[in-house]
Motif scaffolding. Structure first.
Motif, PDB file in Angstrom:
ATOM      1  N   ARG A 145       0.818  -1.204   0.000  1.00 52.59           N
ATOM      2  CA  ARG A 145       0.000   0.000   0.000  1.00 52.59           C
ATOM      3  C   ARG A 145       0.852   1.254   0.000  1.00 52.59           C
ATOM      4  O   ARG A 145       0.535   2.237  -0.644  1.00 52.59           O
ATOM      5  N   GLY A 146       1.946   1.213   0.769  1.00 53.32           N
ATOM      6  CA  GLY A 146       2.816   2.380   0.802  1.00 53.32           C
ATOM      7  C   GLY A 146       3.499   2.625  -0.526  1.00 53.32           C
ATOM      8  O   GLY A 146       3.750   3.758  -0.918  1.00 53.32           O
ATOM      9  N   ARG A 147       3.791   1.535  -1.273  1.00 56.50           N
ATOM     10  CA  ARG A 147       4.430   1.683  -2.572  1.00 56.50           C
ATOM     11  C   ARG A 147       3.435   2.099  -3.640  1.00 56.50           C
ATOM     12  O   ARG A 147       3.802   2.724  -4.630  1.00 56.50           O
ATOM     13  N   ALA A 148       2.148   1.739  -3.458  1.00 58.29           N
ATOM     14  CA  ALA A 148       1.152   2.034  -4.490  1.00 58.29           C
ATOM     15  C   ALA A 148       0.798   3.511  -4.532  1.00 58.29           C
ATOM     16  O   ALA A 148       0.425   4.027  -5.581  1.00 58.29           O
ATOM     17  N   LEU A 149       0.913   4.221  -3.402  1.00 59.82           N
ATOM     18  CA  LEU A 149       0.520   5.626  -3.367  1.00 59.82           C
ATOM     19  C   LEU A 149       1.325   6.489  -4.336  1.00 59.82           C
ATOM     20  O   LEU A 149       0.752   7.253  -5.110  1.00 59.82           O
ATOM     21  N   PRO A 150       2.678   6.405  -4.373  1.00 59.27           N
ATOM     22  CA  PRO A 150       3.412   7.224  -5.349  1.00 59.27           C
ATOM     23  C   PRO A 150       3.096   6.864  -6.790  1.00 59.27           C
ATOM     24  O   PRO A 150       3.227   7.699  -7.680  1.00 59.27           O
ATOM     25  N   GLN A 151       2.667   5.607  -7.043  1.00 61.10           N
ATOM     26  CA  GLN A 151       2.387   5.206  -8.414  1.00 61.10           C
ATOM     27  C   GLN A 151       1.124   5.846  -8.963  1.00 61.10           C
ATOM     28  O   GLN A 151       0.903   5.858 -10.164  1.00 61.10           O
ATOM     29  N   ARG A 152       0.269   6.389  -8.094  1.00 63.08           N
ATOM     30  CA  ARG A 152      -0.939   7.054  -8.569  1.00 63.08           C
ATOM     31  C   ARG A 152      -0.643   8.445  -9.109  1.00 63.08           C
ATOM     32  O   ARG A 152      -1.448   9.004  -9.851  1.00 63.08           O
ATOM     33  N   LEU A 153       0.475   9.019  -8.727  1.00 68.22           N
ATOM     34  CA  LEU A 153       0.840  10.335  -9.215  1.00 68.22           C
ATOM     35  C   LEU A 153       1.411  10.228 -10.621  1.00 68.22           C
ATOM     36  O   LEU A 153       1.921   9.185 -11.017  1.00 68.22           O
ATOM     37  N   PRO A 154       1.339  11.309 -11.410  1.00 69.08           N
ATOM     38  CA  PRO A 154       1.956  11.286 -12.740  1.00 69.08           C
ATOM     39  C   PRO A 154       3.428  10.939 -12.672  1.00 69.08           C
ATOM     40  O   PRO A 154       4.117  11.260 -11.686  1.00 69.08           O
ATOM     41  N   ALA A 155       3.923  10.294 -13.715  1.00 68.44           N
ATOM     42  CA  ALA A 155       5.306   9.819 -13.701  1.00 68.44           C
ATOM     43  C   ALA A 155       6.314  10.958 -13.607  1.00 68.44           C
ATOM     44  O   ALA A 155       7.401  10.792 -13.052  1.00 68.44           O
ATOM     45  N   TRP A 190       6.015  13.664 -11.887  1.00 74.58           N
ATOM     46  CA  TRP A 190       5.978  14.336 -10.588  1.00 74.58           C
ATOM     47  C   TRP A 190       7.035  13.707  -9.680  1.00 74.58           C
ATOM     48  O   TRP A 190       6.739  12.921  -8.802  1.00 74.58           O
ATOM     49  N   THR A 191       8.262  14.067  -9.929  1.00 77.08           N
ATOM     50  CA  THR A 191       9.360  13.534  -9.142  1.00 77.08           C
ATOM     51  C   THR A 191       9.416  14.220  -7.779  1.00 77.08           C
ATOM     52  O   THR A 191       8.756  15.230  -7.540  1.00 77.08           O
ATOM     53  N   LYS A 192      10.210  13.649  -6.886  1.00 79.53           N
ATOM     54  CA  LYS A 192      10.372  14.261  -5.569  1.00 79.53           C
ATOM     55  C   LYS A 192      10.959  15.661  -5.689  1.00 79.53           C
ATOM     56  O   LYS A 192      10.606  16.575  -4.923  1.00 79.53           O
ATOM     57  N   ARG A 193      11.857  15.835  -6.645  1.00 79.49           N
ATOM     58  CA  ARG A 193      12.458  17.149  -6.833  1.00 79.49           C
ATOM     59  C   ARG A 193      11.410  18.176  -7.236  1.00 79.49           C
ATOM     60  O   ARG A 193      11.381  19.284  -6.697  1.00 79.49           O
ATOM     61  N   ARG A 194      10.521  17.799  -8.186  1.00 82.45           N
ATOM     62  CA  ARG A 194       9.499  18.757  -8.615  1.00 82.45           C
ATOM     63  C   ARG A 194       8.516  19.052  -7.489  1.00 82.45           C
ATOM     64  O   ARG A 194       8.099  20.205  -7.305  1.00 82.45           O
ATOM     65  N   LEU A 195       8.129  18.037  -6.721  1.00 79.99           N
ATOM     66  CA  LEU A 195       7.221  18.260  -5.605  1.00 79.99           C
ATOM     67  C   LEU A 195       7.844  19.187  -4.568  1.00 79.99           C
ATOM     68  O   LEU A 195       7.175  20.070  -4.021  1.00 79.99           O
ATOM     69  N   GLY A 206       1.855  26.417  -6.751  1.00 78.77           N
ATOM     70  CA  GLY A 206       2.143  24.988  -6.645  1.00 78.77           C
ATOM     71  C   GLY A 206       1.550  24.189  -7.782  1.00 78.77           C
ATOM     72  O   GLY A 206       2.215  23.339  -8.373  1.00 78.77           O
ATOM     73  N   VAL A 207       0.288  24.452  -8.102  1.00 77.79           N
ATOM     74  CA  VAL A 207      -0.370  23.721  -9.182  1.00 77.79           C
ATOM     75  C   VAL A 207       0.308  23.998 -10.520  1.00 77.79           C
ATOM     76  O   VAL A 207       0.495  23.097 -11.346  1.00 77.79           O
ATOM     77  N   ALA A 208       0.707  25.256 -10.751  1.00 74.86           N
ATOM     78  CA  ALA A 208       1.359  25.614 -12.012  1.00 74.86           C
ATOM     79  C   ALA A 208       2.691  24.898 -12.172  1.00 74.86           C
ATOM     80  O   ALA A 208       3.011  24.379 -13.252  1.00 74.86           O
ATOM     81  N   LEU A 209       3.481  24.849 -11.115  1.00 71.66           N
ATOM     82  CA  LEU A 209       4.782  24.191 -11.212  1.00 71.66           C
ATOM     83  C   LEU A 209       4.657  22.683 -11.403  1.00 71.66           C
ATOM     84  O   LEU A 209       5.556  22.044 -11.961  1.00 71.66           O
ATOM     85  N   LEU A 210       3.559  22.108 -10.960  1.00 68.66           N
ATOM     86  CA  LEU A 210       3.375  20.674 -11.129  1.00 68.66           C
ATOM     87  C   LEU A 210       2.811  20.310 -12.502  1.00 68.66           C
ATOM     88  O   LEU A 210       3.101  19.231 -13.030  1.00 68.66           O
ATOM     89  N   THR A 211       2.018  21.191 -13.085  1.00 65.97           N
ATOM     90  CA  THR A 211       1.305  20.839 -14.308  1.00 65.97           C
ATOM     91  C   THR A 211       1.840  21.509 -15.571  1.00 65.97           C
ATOM     92  O   THR A 211       1.819  20.906 -16.644  1.00 65.97           O
ATOM     93  N   LEU A 212       2.313  22.743 -15.458  1.00 60.07           N
ATOM     94  CA  LEU A 212       2.700  23.466 -16.669  1.00 60.07           C
ATOM     95  C   LEU A 212       3.908  22.866 -17.396  1.00 60.07           C
ATOM     96  O   LEU A 212       3.932  22.882 -18.631  1.00 60.07           O
ATOM     97  N   PRO A 213       4.935  22.354 -16.702  1.00 57.02           N
ATOM     98  CA  PRO A 213       6.058  21.767 -17.462  1.00 57.02           C
ATOM     99  C   PRO A 213       5.618  20.657 -18.405  1.00 57.02           C
ATOM    100  O   PRO A 213       6.096  20.566 -19.533  1.00 57.02           O
ATOM    101  N   GLY A 214       4.693  19.806 -17.969  1.00 62.36           N
ATOM    102  CA  GLY A 214       4.212  18.758 -18.851  1.00 62.36           C
ATOM    103  C   GLY A 214       3.360  19.280 -19.987  1.00 62.36           C
ATOM    104  O   GLY A 214       3.322  18.711 -21.071  1.00 62.36           O
ATOM    105  N   LEU A 215       2.662  20.408 -19.741  1.00 60.44           N
ATOM    106  CA  LEU A 215       1.804  20.976 -20.770  1.00 60.44           C
ATOM    107  C   LEU A 215       2.600  21.748 -21.810  1.00 60.44           C
ATOM    108  O   LEU A 215       2.318  21.686 -23.007  1.00 60.44           O
TER     109      LEU A 215
END
Length: 302
Positions: free
Chosen positions: A44-54, A56-61, A85-94
């Motif tokens: 369960r602890g390993r599955a939680l990070p897998q739900r986030l976009p690929a 979204w690294t620790k550095r970006r978070l 926060g939302v912009a830094l997480l989503t805009l690079p991929g967009l």
């Protein structure tokens, strides 16, 4: 002096609360995504990070969290912290290059090339298993790991149909499922005119590659327009905050924060819409296998 310190403390608290709310909101949205109902307790602890976009690294978070706190502290606006926060997480991929689409196109080209290699090898009166082994050694780089595993599986004595089904799972692509289905039919039922059928499949794959490249060219112009719009908007906002803070005084009120949140939501909706203009809806896979857990449960009931 006390008034200044009180104002600074209030600003810092507001920034921290805004950043925490923003990160909690993002986590809630992604946590609401569909996921397997049953999860082993140890995973369960390993599955939680897998739900986030690929991407979204620790550095970006970490950068998004720090920037959110900084934006909230600089402006005193909780909404600014959330939007940062939302912009830094989503805009690079967009705004950045669509690496996923480029990788898919490269793998499709490699699949077409390998299919043609199989056709040419079969035309030299080689058997299907020998053709697969011969072409796996000189396969295109985009499919080389999967085909190397296929060849190793066959050489270890595994039946060709089972090895081909594993290849379909490894590649995980609808077009690869079509090619593997044809190879399975030939391996299990001795299909005739396999070479010509593989040639037609390779031609069809190349046509889809050409279509994706045309769509990619159209998406490039859209991304350029969005990139310019985002850059000008963010530059203007930062310039006003730094050089003309008094112009933004109305946003210090609750009504001003509501207006800022509405503007941010409209920008997010428009960028999402622009991103979907050139998106290709991928077809469903033709071949699927039973997950290991489900297979184990089925065997236990027998």
């Amino acid at each position: 002096m006390d008034q200044i310190l009180a104002s600074g403390s209030l600003t810092l608290v507001t920034a921290l609360l805004g950043a925490a709310f923003g990160m909690g909101l993002v986590a809630a949205i992604h946590g609401a995504r569909r996921h397997p109902v049953e999860q082993p307790a140890g995973n369960r602890g390993r599955a939680l990070p897998q739900r986030l976009p690929a991407d979204w690294t620790k550095r970006r978070l970490t950068i998004a969290l720090v920037a959110s706190v900084a934006a909230g502290a600089l402006t005193g606006w909780p909404v600014a912290a959330i939007l940062t926060g939302v912009a830094l997480l989503t805009l690079p991929g967009l705004l950045g290059p669509d690496r996923q689409a480029a990788r898919r196109t490269e793998r499709m080209e490699a699949l077409a090339t390998w299919t043609e290699m199989l056709r040419d090898t079969l035309s030299a009166a080689a058997g299907l298993e020998q053709a697969v082994l011969a072409t796996a050694d000189i396969a295109p780089a985009a499919l080389k790991p999967e085909l190397d595993r296929l060849a190793a599986s066959i050489r270890s004595g595994r039946p060709l149909p089972a090895a081909l089904r594993t290849l379909a799972d490894d590649v995980d692509d609808p077009l690869a499922d079509v090619v593997v289905s044809v190879l399975l039919m030939a391996a299990e039922q001795q299909a005739r005119q396999l070479g010509s059928l593989l040639g037609e499949l390779a031609e069809s794959v190349r046509e889809q590659v050409a279509m994706r490249q045309r769509i990619g060219a159209g998406r490039a112009s859209i991304r350029t327009g969005v990139r310019v719009t985002v850059t000008v908007t963010i530059g203007l906002a930062i310039g006003l905050v730094i050089f003309n803070r008094s112009f933004l005084t109305p946003f210090d009120t609750l009504t001003g924060q509501a207006v800022l949140a509405t503007a941010g939501a409209l920008f997010a909706a428009s960028f999402t819409w622009l991103n979907t203009l050139g998106r290709i809806t991928e077809p469903l896979r033709l071949m699927t296998t039973t997950p290991p857990a489900a297979a184990t449960a089925q065997e236990g009931t027998r």
